[in-house]
Design a protein around this motif. Structure first.
Motif: not given
Lengths: 625, 103
Positions: B24-25, B28, B33, B95-96, B98-99
């Motif tokens: 998960v960590l 990406r 994940m 995932a990065d 996502g912001n």
């Protein structure tokens, strides 16, 4: 002490009119403030004329019906409402009319009316005329409250009101920094006096339990004498600052930065005499404190001489009049200190006439010579403006106290006689002051109106300016005839009017004092003529270091600047970032910083959130194990 | 390693869980994940089974079934979100980013 007949609201004509005397100018002021300068100049002047006319009319009617009514020897109380009740202490908003406040009310409303009519013409072209009259009428309302209130607390409201209006009007042309600085100076210096006045009032309230003036006069004498003396000293201090007496006199010459009608109304006829009126009103207590009376007399004595000395070398026509106002107020304080209440009040009235007249005439001159105020740049105006010249001459003659024909002569003689009674030194000093007075005012007359033309006068003074000046010219001559010494004519209208309140007029002195007092002003005028009569060369102001000091108010300004203003500025500079504020700033910065630090955690990155969750779990497990 | 000794199973469960968390960590890709979370859930299941076996109770197996149901629901929801994001015009599985939803 006879009980005061209380008359309930609405019963008599006077009781109805008395609140209206204050309400008229107040309403005009409120209307002018609420319309925010949207009213055209013509409507503004009409409104002011009508409001002040009604105010003066009501004042005259109520004065007439009071004097012909049954209570004309006592006092008439109009209780409007209860202001506050704290324990045993009660304060009322109540008006009281007795013969003393009647005289003062008439002076304020009638002279005020004349000056405001004059001001309507003087200020007509000013774009801020509505603001000007809003302040002026507010001033009249405050002054009338000060005069008529029967409770010292309500008097204080009026006292602060006139101070505020004085500040606003001195700085009326706030575009120039000098005017704003002068206004601030006047406010701060009189504030010193206001603080003393407040302290004195609180002391009296704790000692007597009431601030109602009749109660104060009845119960006050039973208070401990030290408390009484201290209280009277504090009240005297407050009065002195308002009346620009040494050592709190430095604000008055600078106050001339305001428009000339302001100087006439506030800084000559009414506000500056408020202290005199207050002390005359409290004379029953004042007479019990000989130390305060002596201090009052000495202050007046010193002020007469210092201010007359300064007036002798000024070059600005309004500053000459300002110093002469200080000096004349000194006569009133000298009279109060000598216990001559009649004389002080009489001089207050005549001074209101002739000094308002002088300021009006000076204003007309200034307006017609393009706002020039330096007397050495005027000259020969006698032919250009004969009527203004006549008015100024009459005012000057009254100020100098030329014998028999002028109002100032009779009031000044009364003061000189009372001063002689207390101490020949006071008498001699006051006489010398009168001598200087006639020299400096006729110096001004000879330089401004005689000699060659050094400036060009234009236009004419309109009817609205001429008429008030004409009326005041008559009063400046005839106003003195209501009180004459026995040696001249047995006329005592004024003292008979005030005797029920202020007590009988003391015994008069022989004619020798009178003759000396009559000769001195004539001698002064003669000297002024020999020194400043028109010559071939234009007169120039005398220059020397001593005269410069004299012109700068004997160095008082410099002294105060050194010992008060500059240390205070240094302190303020050191503490520019207020050290208590620093502490609160720190708390704010900490909160903000930690908030920002934690806000960075919310990055929107899922993996980072997961990482924090994992780290949190590990930490929790570590703690648990 | 007898049947009643859960130590071995627990060690495997810890290793599995750590691998899942690591996944998960560090990954990406959203799909990976999701898979990593499945691995973590399975690690938890294994621990429950081992514990149930140790004390001869059925509770462990009950929890296993419940977790499998949760895992199914979770992956269904997760996949649905990914598909919705794709349908809304987001052409990446990173995932990065996502912001940058701009919400």
């Amino acid at each position: 002490m006879t009980p005061i007949p209380a008359i309930v609201w609405g019963v008599s004509l006077v009781a109805t009119l008395l609140p209206l005397v204050i309400a008229c100018p107040l309403f005009v002021s409120i209307i002018l403030m609420l319309t925010g300068g949207k009213l055209p100049a013509r409507a503004t002047t009409l409104l002011v004329g009508a409001g002040m006319g009604l105010c003066a009319l009501f004042a005259v009617i109520s004065a007439y019906s009071f004097l012909t009514g049954p209570d004309s020897l006592g006092a008439l109380h109009v209780v409007l409402w209860n202001w506050m009740q704290v324990g045993n202490f009660t304060a009322q908003i109540a008006l009281s009319l007795d013969r003393l406040s009647l005289v003062m009310m008439l002076v304020v409303s009638c002279v005020g009316f004349l000056i405001l009519v004059y001001a309507c013409a003087y200020m007509y072209d000013d774009p801020d005329i509505a603001r000007f009259f809003a302040y002026m009428t507010l001033f009249v309302a405050s002054m009338l409250l000060l005069v008529l209130a029967s409770d010292l607390l309500a008097v204080f409201v009026g006292w602060e009101g006139v101070g505020l209006c004085s500040y606003l009007l001195i700085g009326f042309w706030y575009g120039e920094q000098a005017n704003a600085v002068a206004a601030r100076k006047a406010f701060v210096v009189t504030r010193v006096g206001d603080a003393l006045f407040l302290l004195g009032m609180l002391l009296m309230a704790t000692a007597v339990g009431s601030l109602d003036i009749p109660t104060l006069l009845a119960v006050g004498p039973h208070a401990p004498s030290t408390t009484l003396t201290l209280g009277m000293f504090l009240l005297l201090g407050g009065a002195m600052a308002k009346s620009a007496q040494v050592p709190l006199q430095t604000w008055l010459p600078d106050a001339m930065a305001g428009p000339t009608p302001v100087s006439a109304l506030i800084h000559a006829a009414t506000m500056v005499t408020a202290g005199v009126y207050l002390l005359a009103r409290l004379h029953g207590l004042f007479v019990l404190t000989p130390a305060a009376m002596l201090a009052c007399a000495v202050v007046g004595f010193v002020t007469i001489l210092l201010a007359a000395g300064s007036a002798l070398v000024q070059t600005d026509i309004k500053r000459i009049l300002a110093y002469s106002t200080m000096s004349q107020l000194g006569y009133m304080y000298l009279a109060l200190g000598c216990g001559a209440w009649h004389a002080a009040m009489f001089h207050l009235v005549t001074h209101a006439f002739f000094k308002a007249l002088l300021f009006m005439a000076a204003g007309s001159i200034i307006l017609r010579v393009h706002h020039e105020q330096d007397i050495f740049k005027m000259g020969g105006l006698r032919k250009d403006m004969p009527w203004v010249f006549t008015a100024f001459l009459i005012g000057s003659a009254a100020l100098a106290g030329l014998p028999l024909i002028t109002a100032g002569y009779f009031s000044k003689e009364l003061i000189l006689g009372s001063a002689y009674e207390v101490s020949p030194i006071f008498w001699a000093g006051a006489l010398f002051g009168a001598f200087l007075t006639s020299i400096y005012i006729f110096r001004c007359v000879f330089i401004v109106f005689w000699g060659g033309h050094r400036t060009h006068a234009h236009g004419r003074s309109g009817m609205a300016m001429a008429l008030p000046m004409a009326i005041l010219s008559v009063l400046a001559i005839a106003g003195g005839w209501m009180e004459m010494p026995d040696a001249i004519a047995n006329v005592h209208i004024f003292s008979n009017l005030l005797s029920p309140v202020l007590g009988a007029l003391p015994q008069e002195h022989g004619t020798s004092l009178l003759i000396v007092g009559s000769l001195v002003p004539i001698a002064g005028v003669t000297i002024a003529w020999t020194l400043w009569r028109p010559r071939d060369v234009a007169p120039t102001p005398a220059e020397s270091p001593a005269i410069a000091t004299l012109r700068a108010d004997w160095g008082f300004d410099t002294l105060y600047d050194r010992i008060f203003v500059r240390p205070f500025m240094v302190l303020a500079h050191l503490n520019r970032r207020d050290f208590i504020d620093r502490f609160y700033d720190l708390i704010a910065a900490l909160t903000q910083g930690s908030g920002q630090a934690i806000a960075r955690l919310q990055s929107g990155q899922v993996r980072r959130y997961a990482g924090w969750i994992a780290a949190g779990t590990v930490a929790a497990l570590c703690l648990a194990v | 390693m007898n049947a009643a000794d859960p130590n071995g199973a627990l060690i495997v469960a810890v290793i599995l869980f750590s691998l899942g968390a690591l996944g998960v960590l560090v990954r990406r890709n959203l799909l990976f994940m999701l898979m990593s979370t499945e691995v973590m859930l399975n690690a938890a299941c294994l621990a429950f089974i081992a514990a149930g076996n140790r004390w001869h109770l059925a509770d462990g197996q009950v929890m296993f079934i419940m977790i499998v149901a949760f895992a199914a629901a979770e992956s269904a929801v997760g996949l649905a979100i990914i598909l919705r994001m794709h349908a809304a015009g987001r052409a990446t599985l990173d995932a990065d980013t996502g912001n940058r939803l701009g919400g």
